[in-house]
Scaffold this motif. Sequence first.
Motif, PDB file in Angstrom:
ATOM      1  N   UNK A  96       5.362   1.710  -6.778  1.00  0.00           N
ATOM      2  CA  UNK A  96       6.644   1.307  -5.820  1.00  0.00           C
ATOM      3  C   UNK A  96       6.512   1.799  -4.464  1.00  0.00           C
ATOM      4  N   UNK A  97       6.073   3.015  -4.296  1.00  0.00           N
ATOM      5  CA  UNK A  97       5.835   3.560  -3.151  1.00  0.00           C
ATOM      6  C   UNK A  97       4.607   3.207  -2.270  1.00  0.00           C
ATOM      7  N   UNK A  98       3.434   2.751  -2.932  1.00  0.00           N
ATOM      8  CA  UNK A  98       2.619   1.997  -2.327  1.00  0.00           C
ATOM      9  C   UNK A  98       2.922   0.543  -2.174  1.00  0.00           C
ATOM     10  N   UNK A 145       2.888  -1.047   2.126  1.00  0.00           N
ATOM     11  CA  UNK A 145       2.295  -2.331   2.088  1.00  0.00           C
ATOM     12  C   UNK A 145       3.172  -3.018   3.111  1.00  0.00           C
ATOM     13  N   UNK A 146       4.402  -3.192   2.438  1.00  0.00           N
ATOM     14  CA  UNK A 146       5.698  -4.210   2.894  1.00  0.00           C
ATOM     15  C   UNK A 146       6.075  -3.768   4.440  1.00  0.00           C
ATOM     16  N   UNK A 147       6.015  -2.394   4.582  1.00  0.00           N
ATOM     17  CA  UNK A 147       6.719  -1.811   5.944  1.00  0.00           C
ATOM     18  C   UNK A 147       5.935  -2.294   7.172  1.00  0.00           C
TER      19      UNK A 147
END
Length: 138
Positions: free
Chosen positions: A122-124, A128-130
Amino acid sequence: MSAADPASSSRPRRARGARESLGSVVLGFESIIVFLGGLVVYGLRVLPDGIEPWWGIVGGSVLALLMVITAGLLRHAWAIAVGWALQVVVLLGGFLVPALVIVAIIFGGMWAYATIKGASLDARNARRAAPPEPSNGE
Protein backbone atom coordinates in the motif's frame (compact mmCIF):
# COMPACT_ATOMS: atom_id res chain seq x y z
CA MET A 1 -25.98 1.28 -18.98
CA SER A 2 -29.23 3.18 -19.06
CA ALA A 3 -30.28 5.95 -16.73
CA ALA A 4 -32.88 3.63 -15.19
CA ASP A 5 -30.21 1.10 -14.26
CA PRO A 6 -29.78 1.18 -10.44
CA ALA A 7 -26.10 0.27 -10.74
CA SER A 8 -25.37 3.44 -12.69
CA SER A 9 -26.80 5.69 -9.97
CA SER A 10 -24.92 4.10 -7.09
CA ARG A 11 -21.79 5.69 -5.74
CA PRO A 12 -18.43 4.33 -6.87
CA ARG A 13 -16.92 1.47 -4.93
CA ARG A 14 -14.33 2.41 -2.32
CA ALA A 15 -10.79 1.45 -3.25
CA ARG A 16 -9.34 -1.21 -0.98
CA GLY A 17 -5.65 -1.54 -0.23
CA ALA A 18 -3.62 -4.73 -0.33
CA ARG A 19 -3.55 -5.04 3.48
CA GLU A 20 -7.33 -4.86 3.67
CA SER A 21 -7.88 -7.24 0.77
CA LEU A 22 -5.35 -9.86 1.87
CA GLY A 23 -6.42 -9.64 5.50
CA SER A 24 -10.09 -10.14 4.70
CA VAL A 25 -9.28 -13.23 2.63
CA VAL A 26 -7.22 -14.73 5.46
CA LEU A 27 -9.86 -14.04 8.11
CA GLY A 28 -12.64 -15.29 5.84
CA PHE A 29 -11.03 -18.66 5.25
CA GLU A 30 -9.85 -18.92 8.86
CA SER A 31 -13.41 -18.39 10.08
CA ILE A 32 -14.45 -21.62 8.34
CA ILE A 33 -11.62 -23.55 9.98
CA VAL A 34 -12.35 -22.04 13.39
CA PHE A 35 -16.01 -23.04 13.15
CA LEU A 36 -14.95 -26.59 12.29
CA GLY A 37 -12.53 -26.44 15.23
CA GLY A 38 -15.49 -25.67 17.49
CA LEU A 39 -17.17 -28.81 16.19
CA VAL A 40 -14.00 -30.77 17.02
CA VAL A 41 -14.01 -29.37 20.57
CA TYR A 42 -17.62 -30.51 20.88
CA GLY A 43 -17.01 -33.93 19.36
CA LEU A 44 -13.94 -34.70 21.46
CA ARG A 45 -15.58 -33.37 24.64
CA VAL A 46 -12.35 -31.69 25.73
CA LEU A 47 -13.89 -28.82 27.71
CA PRO A 48 -13.25 -28.91 31.47
CA ASP A 49 -15.69 -30.67 33.77
CA GLY A 50 -18.78 -28.65 34.49
CA ILE A 51 -18.88 -27.03 31.03
CA GLU A 52 -21.31 -28.60 28.62
CA PRO A 53 -19.70 -29.87 25.38
CA TRP A 54 -22.06 -27.80 23.19
CA TRP A 55 -20.21 -24.68 24.36
CA GLY A 56 -17.47 -25.78 21.94
CA ILE A 57 -19.84 -25.17 19.04
CA VAL A 58 -20.93 -21.84 20.52
CA GLY A 59 -17.32 -20.74 21.05
CA GLY A 60 -16.27 -21.74 17.54
CA SER A 61 -19.31 -20.02 16.04
CA VAL A 62 -18.76 -16.80 17.97
CA LEU A 63 -15.06 -16.72 17.09
CA ALA A 64 -15.84 -17.38 13.42
CA LEU A 65 -18.45 -14.61 13.43
CA LEU A 66 -15.98 -12.19 15.03
CA MET A 67 -13.49 -13.01 12.28
CA VAL A 68 -16.04 -12.29 9.56
CA ILE A 69 -17.01 -9.00 11.21
CA THR A 70 -13.37 -8.03 11.63
CA ALA A 71 -12.69 -8.86 7.97
CA GLY A 72 -15.33 -6.31 7.03
CA LEU A 73 -13.81 -3.64 9.29
CA LEU A 74 -10.18 -3.91 8.18
CA ARG A 75 -10.28 -0.40 6.68
CA HIS A 76 -9.81 0.80 10.28
CA ALA A 77 -6.36 0.52 11.89
CA TRP A 78 -7.78 -0.87 15.14
CA ALA A 79 -9.26 -3.84 13.28
CA ILE A 80 -5.74 -5.07 12.49
CA ALA A 81 -5.08 -5.28 16.24
CA VAL A 82 -8.37 -7.13 16.70
CA GLY A 83 -7.24 -9.57 14.01
CA TRP A 84 -4.01 -10.20 15.94
CA ALA A 85 -6.04 -10.78 19.12
CA LEU A 86 -8.19 -13.32 17.29
CA GLN A 87 -5.02 -15.12 16.18
CA VAL A 88 -3.98 -15.37 19.85
CA VAL A 89 -7.39 -16.79 20.79
CA VAL A 90 -7.00 -19.51 18.16
CA LEU A 91 -3.53 -20.27 19.52
CA LEU A 92 -4.95 -20.56 23.05
CA GLY A 93 -7.43 -23.10 21.68
CA GLY A 94 -4.40 -25.36 21.36
CA PHE A 95 -4.73 -26.07 25.08
CA LEU A 96 -7.97 -27.90 24.29
CA VAL A 97 -7.10 -29.40 20.90
CA PRO A 98 -3.37 -29.42 20.09
CA ALA A 99 -4.09 -29.44 16.36
CA LEU A 100 -5.36 -25.87 16.72
CA VAL A 101 -1.75 -24.82 17.34
CA ILE A 102 -0.96 -25.89 13.77
CA VAL A 103 -3.97 -23.90 12.55
CA ALA A 104 -2.77 -20.87 14.55
CA ILE A 105 0.75 -21.12 13.14
CA ILE A 106 -0.43 -21.42 9.53
CA PHE A 107 -3.09 -18.73 9.65
CA GLY A 108 -1.03 -16.55 11.98
CA GLY A 109 1.76 -16.61 9.42
CA MET A 110 -0.66 -15.75 6.64
CA TRP A 111 -2.12 -12.94 8.80
CA ALA A 112 1.37 -11.57 9.46
CA TYR A 113 2.15 -11.64 5.74
CA ALA A 114 -1.17 -10.01 4.86
CA THR A 115 -0.75 -7.18 7.35
CA ILE A 116 2.98 -6.54 6.99
CA LYS A 117 3.51 -7.09 3.27
CA GLY A 118 0.10 -5.62 2.47
CA ALA A 119 1.03 -2.40 4.29
CA SER A 120 4.31 -2.17 2.39
CA LEU A 121 2.49 -2.73 -0.92
CA ASP A 122 0.00 0.00 0.00
CA ALA A 123 2.84 2.39 0.83
CA ARG A 124 4.60 1.61 -2.47
CA ASN A 125 1.39 2.13 -4.42
CA ALA A 126 0.78 5.45 -2.65
CA ARG A 127 4.30 6.62 -3.57
CA ARG A 128 3.71 5.66 -7.21
CA ALA A 129 0.37 7.45 -7.31
CA ALA A 130 1.75 10.65 -5.76
CA PRO A 131 2.83 13.42 -8.11
CA PRO A 132 6.58 13.47 -8.70
CA GLU A 133 8.58 15.86 -6.55
CA PRO A 134 10.28 18.65 -8.48
CA SER A 135 14.03 18.30 -8.80
CA ASN A 136 16.47 21.04 -7.79
CA GLY A 137 16.76 22.31 -11.36
CA GLU A 138 13.04 23.01 -11.81
